[in-house]
Write a protein that holds these residues in place. Structure first.
Motif, PDB file in Angstrom:
ATOM      1  N   MET A  43       2.221   1.889  -3.668  1.00 23.92           N
ATOM      2  CA  MET A  43       1.213   2.020  -4.582  1.00 23.92           C
ATOM      3  C   MET A  43       0.807   3.479  -4.258  1.00 23.92           C
ATOM      4  SD  MET A  43       0.968  -0.327  -6.575  1.00 23.92           S
ATOM      5  CE  MET A  43      -0.760  -0.025  -7.360  1.00 23.92           C
ATOM      6  N   GLY A  44       0.738   3.856  -3.004  1.00 23.21           N
ATOM      7  CA  GLY A  44       0.382   5.185  -2.828  1.00 23.21           C
ATOM      8  C   GLY A  44       1.361   6.277  -3.034  1.00 23.21           C
ATOM      9  N   LYS A  45       2.871   6.002  -3.229  1.00 20.88           N
ATOM     10  CA  LYS A  45       3.901   6.818  -3.646  1.00 20.88           C
ATOM     11  C   LYS A  45       3.739   6.737  -5.325  1.00 20.88           C
ATOM     12  CE  LYS A  45       6.783   6.277   0.131  1.00 20.88           C
ATOM     13  NZ  LYS A  45       8.264   5.890   0.776  1.00 20.88           N
ATOM     14  N   PHE A  75       0.796  -1.097  -0.002  1.00 17.56           N
ATOM     15  CA  PHE A  75       0.175  -0.081   0.019  1.00 17.56           C
ATOM     16  C   PHE A  75       0.873   1.274  -0.107  1.00 17.56           C
ATOM     17  CE2 PHE A  75      -3.313  -2.493   1.383  1.00 17.56           C
ATOM     18  CZ  PHE A  75      -4.579  -2.425   0.613  1.00 17.56           C
ATOM     19  N   ASN A  76       1.945   1.233   0.544  1.00 20.67           N
ATOM     20  CA  ASN A  76       3.016   2.387   0.605  1.00 20.67           C
ATOM     21  C   ASN A  76       3.586   2.715  -0.600  1.00 20.67           C
ATOM     22  OD1 ASN A  76       4.318   4.509   1.860  1.00 20.67           O
ATOM     23  ND2 ASN A  76       6.038   3.024   2.487  1.00 20.67           N
ATOM     24  N   VAL A 100       0.962   6.669  -7.132  1.00 18.93           N
ATOM     25  CA  VAL A 100      -0.036   7.243  -7.528  1.00 18.93           C
ATOM     26  C   VAL A 100       0.202   8.857  -7.207  1.00 18.93           C
ATOM     27  CG1 VAL A 100      -2.414   7.961  -6.706  1.00 18.93           C
ATOM     28  CG2 VAL A 100      -1.814   5.677  -7.158  1.00 18.93           C
ATOM     29  N   ASN A 101       0.847   9.116  -5.933  1.00 22.25           N
ATOM     30  CA  ASN A 101       1.065  10.685  -5.968  1.00 22.25           C
ATOM     31  C   ASN A 101       2.142  11.104  -6.810  1.00 22.25           C
ATOM     32  OD1 ASN A 101      -0.689  10.789  -3.799  1.00 22.25           O
ATOM     33  ND2 ASN A 101       0.730  10.421  -2.260  1.00 22.25           N
TER      34      ASN A 101
END
Length: 48
Positions: A23-25, A20-21, A27-28
């Motif tokens: 993937m979040g990075k 999740f970490n 996307v951002n």
């Protein structure tokens, strides 16, 4: 039963948190690149 599998459960939680970490990075990062492009286009139009 939980005491028997605590290492596997902890490792699974750690792997999920890392995914999740990452993937979040990603996307951002894409959003940040778009924002930079929009800002550059705005500045070019402002200078004209």
């Amino acid at each position: 039963m939980l005491a028997k599998y605590w290492k596997k459960i902890g490792m699974l939680i750690l792997i999920i948190a890392c995914v999740f970490n990452i993937m979040g990075k990603l996307v951002n990062k894409v959003s940040l690149n778009k924002e930079m492009l929009y800002s550059a286009q705005y500045m070019q139009e402002k200078n004209k």
